[in-house]
Write a protein that holds these residues in place. Structure first.
Motif, PDB file in Angstrom:
ATOM      1  N   ASN A  93       0.846  -1.022  -0.025  1.00 27.39           N
ATOM      2  CA  ASN A  93      -0.022  -0.146  -0.009  1.00 27.39           C
ATOM      3  C   ASN A  93       0.864   1.141  -0.019  1.00 27.39           C
ATOM      4  O   ASN A  93       0.123   2.610  -0.050  1.00 27.39           O
ATOM      5  N   ALA A  94       2.313   1.039   0.081  1.00 29.23           N
ATOM      6  CA  ALA A  94       3.113   2.354   0.108  1.00 29.23           C
ATOM      7  C   ALA A  94       2.719   3.421  -1.088  1.00 29.23           C
ATOM      8  O   ALA A  94       2.733   4.440  -0.626  1.00 29.23           O
ATOM      9  N   ALA A  95       2.389   2.917  -2.303  1.00 26.86           N
ATOM     10  CA  ALA A  95       2.534   3.638  -3.276  1.00 26.86           C
ATOM     11  C   ALA A  95       1.150   4.719  -3.044  1.00 26.86           C
ATOM     12  O   ALA A  95       1.334   5.836  -3.509  1.00 26.86           O
ATOM     13  N   GLY A  96       0.132   3.920  -2.517  1.00 28.00           N
ATOM     14  CA  GLY A  96      -0.984   4.905  -2.365  1.00 28.00           C
ATOM     15  C   GLY A  96      -0.919   5.855  -1.155  1.00 28.00           C
ATOM     16  O   GLY A  96      -1.291   7.176  -1.078  1.00 28.00           O
ATOM     17  N   VAL A  97      -0.008   5.680  -0.133  1.00 30.14           N
ATOM     18  CA  VAL A  97       0.200   6.348   0.963  1.00 30.14           C
ATOM     19  C   VAL A  97       1.130   7.345   0.492  1.00 30.14           C
ATOM     20  O   VAL A  97       0.826   8.576   0.893  1.00 30.14           O
ATOM     21  N   ILE A  98       2.117   7.516  -0.472  1.00 29.72           N
ATOM     22  CA  ILE A  98       3.054   8.310  -1.028  1.00 29.72           C
ATOM     23  C   ILE A  98       2.080   9.097  -1.848  1.00 29.72           C
ATOM     24  O   ILE A  98       2.406  10.339  -1.806  1.00 29.72           O
ATOM     25  N   GLU A  99       1.313   8.763  -2.735  1.00 26.75           N
ATOM     26  CA  GLU A  99       0.702   9.531  -3.809  1.00 26.75           C
ATOM     27  C   GLU A  99      -0.241  10.600  -2.900  1.00 26.75           C
ATOM     28  O   GLU A  99      -0.475  11.624  -3.344  1.00 26.75           O
ATOM     29  N   ALA A 100      -0.947  10.051  -1.806  1.00 26.22           N
ATOM     30  CA  ALA A 100      -1.645  10.979  -1.098  1.00 26.22           C
ATOM     31  C   ALA A 100      -0.944  12.013  -0.448  1.00 26.22           C
ATOM     32  O   ALA A 100      -1.391  13.336  -0.574  1.00 26.22           O
ATOM     33  N   ILE A 101       0.050  11.910  -0.187  1.00 30.91           N
ATOM     34  CA  ILE A 101       1.057  13.027   0.379  1.00 30.91           C
ATOM     35  C   ILE A 101       1.523  13.810  -0.787  1.00 30.91           C
ATOM     36  O   ILE A 101       1.378  15.249  -0.573  1.00 30.91           O
ATOM     37  N   GLU A 102       1.874  13.390  -1.724  1.00 28.94           N
ATOM     38  CA  GLU A 102       2.405  14.051  -2.843  1.00 28.94           C
ATOM     39  C   GLU A 102       1.120  15.062  -3.463  1.00 28.94           C
ATOM     40  O   GLU A 102       1.395  16.074  -3.784  1.00 28.94           O
ATOM     41  N   ARG A 103      -0.045  14.530  -3.627  1.00 36.22           N
ATOM     42  CA  ARG A 103      -1.297  15.276  -4.061  1.00 36.22           C
ATOM     43  C   ARG A 103      -1.787  16.138  -3.240  1.00 36.22           C
ATOM     44  O   ARG A 103      -2.291  17.156  -3.785  1.00 36.22           O
ATOM     45  N   GLY A 104      -1.488  15.922  -1.918  1.00 44.33           N
ATOM     46  CA  GLY A 104      -2.040  16.926  -0.938  1.00 44.33           C
ATOM     47  C   GLY A 104      -1.001  18.265  -0.992  1.00 44.33           C
ATOM     48  O   GLY A 104      -1.516  19.402  -1.089  1.00 44.33           O
ATOM     49  N   VAL A 105       0.487  17.884  -1.000  1.00 45.43           N
ATOM     50  CA  VAL A 105       1.243  19.271  -1.302  1.00 45.43           C
ATOM     51  C   VAL A 105       0.868  19.733  -2.660  1.00 45.43           C
ATOM     52  O   VAL A 105       0.989  20.978  -2.408  1.00 45.43           O
ATOM     53  N   GLU A 106       0.757  19.091  -3.493  1.00 43.08           N
ATOM     54  CA  GLU A 106       0.171  19.926  -4.957  1.00 43.08           C
ATOM     55  C   GLU A 106      -0.781  20.572  -4.785  1.00 43.08           C
ATOM     56  O   GLU A 106      -1.011  21.612  -5.116  1.00 43.08           O
ATOM     57  N   ALA A 107      -1.859  20.017  -4.061  1.00 47.38           N
ATOM     58  CA  ALA A 107      -3.281  20.810  -3.969  1.00 47.38           C
ATOM     59  C   ALA A 107      -2.842  22.148  -3.085  1.00 47.38           C
ATOM     60  O   ALA A 107      -3.401  23.120  -3.707  1.00 47.38           O
ATOM     61  N   VAL A 108      -2.014  22.096  -2.352  1.00 48.30           N
ATOM     62  CA  VAL A 108      -1.690  23.490  -1.506  1.00 48.30           C
ATOM     63  C   VAL A 108      -0.967  24.324  -2.433  1.00 48.30           C
ATOM     64  O   VAL A 108      -1.294  25.395  -2.441  1.00 48.30           O
ATOM     65  N   GLU A 109       0.130  23.936  -2.971  1.00 52.42           N
ATOM     66  CA  GLU A 109       0.975  24.612  -3.809  1.00 52.42           C
ATOM     67  C   GLU A 109       0.273  25.361  -4.670  1.00 52.42           C
ATOM     68  O   GLU A 109       0.574  26.371  -5.477  1.00 52.42           O
ATOM     69  N   THR A 110      -0.869  24.616  -5.532  1.00 49.05           N
ATOM     70  CA  THR A 110      -1.560  25.121  -6.709  1.00 49.05           C
ATOM     71  C   THR A 110      -2.776  26.133  -6.023  1.00 49.05           C
ATOM     72  O   THR A 110      -3.737  26.358  -6.878  1.00 49.05           O
ATOM     73  N   GLY A 111      -2.972  26.023  -5.011  1.00 49.06           N
ATOM     74  CA  GLY A 111      -4.046  26.979  -4.131  1.00 49.06           C
ATOM     75  C   GLY A 111      -5.409  26.276  -4.247  1.00 49.06           C
ATOM     76  O   GLY A 111      -6.364  26.939  -4.016  1.00 49.06           O
ATOM     77  N   LYS A 112      -5.586  24.994  -4.420  1.00 50.81           N
ATOM     78  CA  LYS A 112      -6.732  24.122  -4.254  1.00 50.81           C
ATOM     79  C   LYS A 112      -6.992  23.733  -2.987  1.00 50.81           C
ATOM     80  O   LYS A 112      -8.240  23.782  -2.490  1.00 50.81           O
TER      81      LYS A 112
END
Ligand SMILES: NC(=O)C1=CN([C@@H]2O[C@H](COP(=O)(O)OP(=O)(O)OC[C@H]3O[C@@H](n4cnc5c(N)ncnc54)[C@H](O)[C@@H]3O)[C@@H](O)[C@H]2O)C=CC1
Ligand SMILES: NCC(=O)COP(=O)(O)O
Length: 338
Positions: A93-112
């Motif tokens: 399940n590591a890939a999903g754990v990491i994907e969630a963190i990366e996409r969360g950061v991206e959402a903040v960086e892009t103002g979402k």
């Protein structure tokens, strides 16, 4: 200002998913700001049913998440779906754990989203899948540094209404602390802490209290040289920068109520020196905050709690406090009411 928070699933076999369900159900009573859950609605729905928690889930994009929060828990679906069973961690399940963190950061960086709130991950499970960062703290700094000249230096702070602490060295073996604890590291940590306490917590003149490394802060050198040779010069340099820093204090007498009234944050020289006091005083509602990043990140102060995952007994207090604090920090940074 965008209020929505991005909440990661954490380890899907841990207590993160059920805490997200509980936080949404208690959103009105506990004053929880709107959040979107980065995870897998199919797995979450099975868990909700098994725990008897009636929570409507809605798979959404970022734009719809904030408006639907009042009536359903918004889920941003991951590409890496979890096959998780509560209490049974699996490196698959590591890939999903990491994907969630990366996409969360991206959402903040892009103002979402205004901030990222991370549910707990099990470091050893991720290490088994090849993850090479000690924890979220360092991984978030690496992600936030992508495309920048330098990786930001992250500082871990565990915060509660009664006490805030920072471990200067974080996830390293105790035997390596004396070697890795440098004056430069302490000064940088103190400088970042003071800056973020001003900018994101609204503390006009932060007071930093620094622990000594050794018993009795070295007892004049008889019980260790680092306090005079490494910690004291750091305090001098912080003061020269205009920061209100004091110490080095014997750590055993720095955390009782009267001592706590004298500072805004205590800097411990190693992980347990800083975290044991706060987890003793505020285990249920302490919040882990990463300072020094261009984005705001908070997290519950506890871990994945595999021993109780899926039993419906995990307390959501710390996650709720993390959600509220993230919103408060975002409001402070943007000069808006929380
Ligand atoms: N931010 C993060 O991602 C963190 C992750 N961890 C990871 O969590 C894993 C397990 O760590 P442990 O040291 O066992 O700490 P833990 O916090 O997961 O569990 C310690 C004890 O507290 C209980 N507990 C924890 N949270 C609770 C809650 N919300 N309600 C009721 N009881 C709760 C557990 O059942 C257990 O008995 C490790 O792999 C560690 O790396 C630990 C701390 C923070
Ligand atoms: N002991 C605190 C902890 O493990 C949190 O680490 P991180 O995953 O937030 O870096």
């Amino acid at each position: 200002m965008r209020r929505l928070l991005a909440l990661t699933q954490g380890d899907p076999a841990g207590i993160g998913p059920e805490l997200a369900l509980a936080a949404w159900r208690q959103r009105e009573r506990r004053g929880i700001p709107p959040f979107a859950y980065l995870g897998d609605s199919a797995t979450l729905s099975i868990l909700a049913e098994r725990l008897g928690l009636p929570v409507p889930l809605r798979s959404v994009g970022w734009d719809e998440a904030e408006t639907c929060f009042d009536t359903a828990l918004p889920v941003i679906e991951l590409e890496h779906r979890a096959q998780a069973q509560s209490g049974r961690p699996d490196p698959a399940n590591a890939a999903g754990v990491i994907e969630a963190i990366e996409r969360g950061v991206e959402a903040v960086e892009t103002g979402k989203a205004a901030a990222i709130v991370t549910n707990p991950i099990a470091k050893s499970v991720l290490y088994a899948a090849g993850f090479r960062h000690p924890g979220h703290t360092e991984f978030l700094a690496e992600i936030a540094g992508r495309g920048r000249e330098a990786t930001p230096r992250p500082v871990m702070m565990i915060w509660s209404e009664e006490l805030a602490v920072i471990p200067v060295t974080i996830h390293i073996p105790l035997a390596e602390v004396p070697e890795q604890l440098t004056t430069e590291l302490i000064v940088e940590t103190g400088r970042i802490a003071a800056a973020d306490l001003k900018r994101r917590f609204g503390v006009a003149r932060p007071r930093l209290a620094l622990c000594g490394l050794n018993p009795h802060a070295g007892e004049g050198g008889a019980l260790g040289k680092e306090d005079a040779a490494v910690v004291a010069p750091a305090i001098e340099r912080l003061r020269a920068l205009g920061i209100e820093a004091s110490g080095p204090y014997p750590a055993d007498t720095l955390f009782h109520a009267r001592a706590r009234a004298g500072y805004d944050v205590a800097l411990g020289m190693y992980h347990d020196q800083a975290l044991i006091p706060i987890k003793t005083i505020a285990f249920d509602d302490g919040v882990n905050v990463t300072l020094g990043l261009p984005i705001i990140r908070t997290s519950p102060d506890h871990g994945t709690a595999f021993d109780i995952a899926g039993k419906g007994i995990a307390r959501p207090d710390s996650l709720c406090a993390a959600l509220r604090l993230a919103a408060r920090m975002a409001a402070a940074e943007h000069g808006a009411p929380a």
